[in-house]
Design a protein around this motif. Structure first.
Motif, mmCIF file in Angstrom:
data_model
loop_
_atom_site.group_PDB
_atom_site.id
_atom_site.type_symbol
_atom_site.label_atom_id
_atom_site.label_comp_id
_atom_site.label_asym_id
_atom_site.label_seq_id
_atom_site.Cartn_x
_atom_site.Cartn_y
_atom_site.Cartn_z
ATOM 1 N N TYR A 61 5.623 -4.613 -4.609
ATOM 2 C CA TYR A 61 4.675 -5.551 -5.198
ATOM 3 C C TYR A 61 3.755 -6.104 -4.104
ATOM 4 C CZ TYR A 61 7.676 -5.082 -9.206
ATOM 5 O OH TYR A 61 8.396 -4.550 -10.243
ATOM 6 N N GLU A 62 2.461 -5.989 -4.368
ATOM 7 C CA GLU A 62 1.485 -6.418 -3.385
ATOM 8 C C GLU A 62 1.531 -7.931 -3.180
ATOM 9 O OE1 GLU A 62 0.366 -4.348 -1.502
ATOM 10 O OE2 GLU A 62 -1.353 -3.201 -2.242
ATOM 11 N N SER A 63 1.363 -8.350 -1.929
ATOM 12 C CA SER A 63 1.318 -9.775 -1.600
ATOM 13 C C SER A 63 -0.073 -10.221 -1.167
ATOM 14 C CB SER A 63 2.321 -10.094 -0.486
ATOM 15 O OG SER A 63 2.038 -9.336 0.675
ATOM 16 N N GLY A 114 -6.215 13.885 3.569
ATOM 17 C CA GLY A 114 -5.001 13.977 2.767
ATOM 18 C C GLY A 114 -5.210 13.503 1.342
ATOM 19 N N ALA A 115 -4.094 13.412 0.606
ATOM 20 C CA ALA A 115 -4.151 13.025 -0.802
ATOM 21 C C ALA A 115 -2.759 12.595 -1.249
ATOM 22 C CB ALA A 115 -4.644 14.182 -1.663
ATOM 23 N N PHE A 116 -2.712 11.783 -2.311
ATOM 24 C CA PHE A 116 -1.426 11.332 -2.839
ATOM 25 C C PHE A 116 -1.619 10.845 -4.270
ATOM 26 C CE2 PHE A 116 -3.443 7.890 -0.492
ATOM 27 C CZ PHE A 116 -3.387 6.827 -1.380
ATOM 28 N N LEU A 117 -0.513 10.588 -4.951
ATOM 29 C CA LEU A 117 -0.525 9.980 -6.276
ATOM 30 C C LEU A 117 -0.170 8.510 -6.141
ATOM 31 C CD1 LEU A 117 1.386 12.676 -8.368
ATOM 32 C CD2 LEU A 117 -1.014 12.058 -8.630
ATOM 33 N N VAL A 118 -0.831 7.677 -6.916
ATOM 34 C CA VAL A 118 -0.526 6.256 -6.905
ATOM 35 C C VAL A 118 -0.409 5.764 -8.346
ATOM 36 C CG1 VAL A 118 -2.989 5.627 -6.793
ATOM 37 C CG2 VAL A 118 -1.249 3.988 -6.034
ATOM 38 N N ARG A 119 0.560 4.896 -8.575
ATOM 39 C CA ARG A 119 0.671 4.182 -9.847
ATOM 40 C C ARG A 119 0.511 2.701 -9.562
ATOM 41 N NH1 ARG A 119 6.028 6.952 -12.601
ATOM 42 N NH2 ARG A 119 5.057 8.945 -13.179
ATOM 43 N N VAL A 120 -0.501 2.106 -10.169
ATOM 44 C CA VAL A 120 -0.731 0.676 -10.049
ATOM 45 C C VAL A 120 -0.551 0.075 -11.434
ATOM 46 C CG1 VAL A 120 -2.309 -1.137 -9.334
ATOM 47 C CG2 VAL A 120 -2.358 1.067 -8.165
ATOM 48 N N ALA A 164 -11.094 5.319 -2.857
ATOM 49 C CA ALA A 164 -10.416 4.193 -2.234
ATOM 50 C C ALA A 164 -9.515 3.566 -3.292
ATOM 51 C CB ALA A 164 -11.421 3.175 -1.714
ATOM 52 N N VAL A 165 -8.502 2.839 -2.846
ATOM 53 C CA VAL A 165 -7.582 2.150 -3.754
ATOM 54 C C VAL A 165 -7.687 0.656 -3.498
ATOM 55 C CG1 VAL A 165 -5.182 1.868 -4.474
ATOM 56 C CG2 VAL A 165 -6.011 4.123 -3.768
ATOM 57 N N PHE A 166 -7.876 -0.108 -4.576
ATOM 58 C CA PHE A 166 -8.069 -1.551 -4.495
ATOM 59 C C PHE A 166 -6.926 -2.221 -5.254
ATOM 60 C CE2 PHE A 166 -11.148 -5.218 -5.609
ATOM 61 C CZ PHE A 166 -10.847 -5.873 -4.426
ATOM 62 N N THR A 167 -6.101 -3.013 -4.567
ATOM 63 C CA THR A 167 -4.964 -3.682 -5.205
ATOM 64 C C THR A 167 -4.990 -5.171 -4.884
ATOM 65 O OG1 THR A 167 -3.578 -3.079 -3.302
ATOM 66 C CG2 THR A 167 -3.484 -1.643 -5.235
ATOM 67 N N HIS A 168 -4.211 -5.923 -5.657
ATOM 68 C CA HIS A 168 -4.257 -7.381 -5.608
ATOM 69 C C HIS A 168 -2.848 -7.949 -5.624
ATOM 70 C CE1 HIS A 168 -8.368 -6.468 -6.719
ATOM 71 N NE2 HIS A 168 -7.893 -5.791 -7.748
ATOM 72 N N VAL A 203 -7.742 -2.417 4.624
ATOM 73 C CA VAL A 203 -8.374 -3.720 4.836
ATOM 74 C C VAL A 203 -7.647 -4.727 3.952
ATOM 75 C CG1 VAL A 203 -10.525 -5.031 4.820
ATOM 76 C CG2 VAL A 203 -10.582 -2.547 5.154
ATOM 77 N N GLU A 204 -7.012 -5.701 4.577
ATOM 78 C CA GLU A 204 -6.384 -6.791 3.843
ATOM 79 C C GLU A 204 -7.287 -8.007 3.972
ATOM 80 O OE1 GLU A 204 -2.517 -7.370 5.472
ATOM 81 O OE2 GLU A 204 -1.783 -5.379 4.843
ATOM 82 N N PHE A 205 -7.555 -8.670 2.848
ATOM 83 C CA PHE A 205 -8.478 -9.790 2.947
ATOM 84 C C PHE A 205 -7.993 -10.974 2.140
ATOM 85 C CE2 PHE A 205 -9.998 -6.358 0.371
ATOM 86 C CZ PHE A 205 -10.350 -6.905 -0.854
#
Length: 270
Positions: free
Chosen positions: A25-27, A37-43, A55-59, A79-81
């Motif tokens: 879980y993103e903080s 490269g490449a990958f699979l992501v589940r958000v 790009a992948v953008f998460t919160h 980049v964490e902001f």
């Protein structure tokens, strides 16, 4: 690098796992820009295939799971902001979208910022440009799209899901280095007809298979140049170009720069 509410990291994935990881879980707010490269992501349960064209953008609070069907080793910039960076801009940035298209100009800007950071240039200037990259990326038309792949939607949900999966399988095949296969061969790899694959890929992604393949090939060349490769004839053969002249034409058309100019822009610290 840390400054002005941003933390910027370079990374290389060492997670060799074809199945999905347990959920984490993103903080923080996090933008991950893929360099190779490449990958699979589940958000939050929504699955996407992510390569160097995205790009992948998460919160904070997002549930995140990753898989590497093509193996590990992909490289990226994270980049964490801080939340104040987003203050008042949630509607403008379309924060429900997690997979964002990374066009050629933004990809080259990203890579030159990485090169500048490696050379130890003024952190203020790098962070200022990174904010500009964030603004351009997160306000691009694709970042406001409904869902992951764009605003185009078939009438039936089952058709939409099947088309997304087909586009992802084609992306995966090309990301695995299948730059020299023809359309017939690529269609056979994903078990469909060339016409159907071409039409569906264009509808789902908003670009042709040819444009997508060229973008992957150019970014593979950029990654090699940034890692110190210098022989353009070798790079042309490695990444499926007809010859060095063909590589030069495609890079210039895609980026507006000759490979020799790009090499200087991405030069490693002396």
């Amino acid at each position: 690098m840390h400054a002005a509410g941003l933390d910027v990291f370079e990374g290389r994935c060492g997670l060799d796992r074809t199945g999905f990881t347990p959920p984490s879980y993103e903080s923080v707010h996090r933008l991950t820009l893929i360099r190779s490269g490449a990958f699979l992501v589940r958000v939050n349960g929504q699955e996407s295939f992510v390569d160097c064209g995205a790009a992948v953008f998460t919160h904070p609070g997002d549930e995140l799971r990753l898989a590497h069907p093509l193996g590990c080793g992909d490289t990226f910039t994270t980049v964490e902001f801080a939340s104040q960076v987003l203050a008042g801009r949630e509607g403008e940035w379309g924060l429900s979208v997690h997979r964002l298209p990374l066009d050629d100009d933004l990809d080259l800007l990203h890579r030159t910022l990485v090169a500048a950071s490696r050379r130890g240039v003024d952190a203020f200037a790098v962070v200022d440009q990174m904010h500009g990259l964030l603004d351009r990326l997160l306000t691009a038309p694709g970042s406001r799209a409904v869902g992951v792949y764009g605003a185009w939607t078939p009438r039936r949900r089952e058709t939409l899901v099947a088309h997304r999966r087909l586009a992802d399988r084609a992306r995966e095949a090309l990301a695995a280095g299948q730059y020299t296969v023809g359309l017939d061969e690529l269609a056979a790899l994903v078990s469909t007809s060339p016409h159907h694959l071409s039409r569906v890929f264009r509808q789902v992604t908003g670009e042709t298979l040819t444009a997508y393949r060229n973008r992957l090939r150019v970014r593979a060349v950029l990654s090699d140049l940034q890692d110190g490769a210098g022989n353009l004839r070798t790079l042309a053969a490695r990444h499926g170009f007809a010859d060095q002249a063909h590589l030069t034409r495609v890079v210039r058309r895609q980026l507006g720069h000759l490979p020799s100019e790009v090499r200087r822009m991405l030069a490693a610290p002396g």
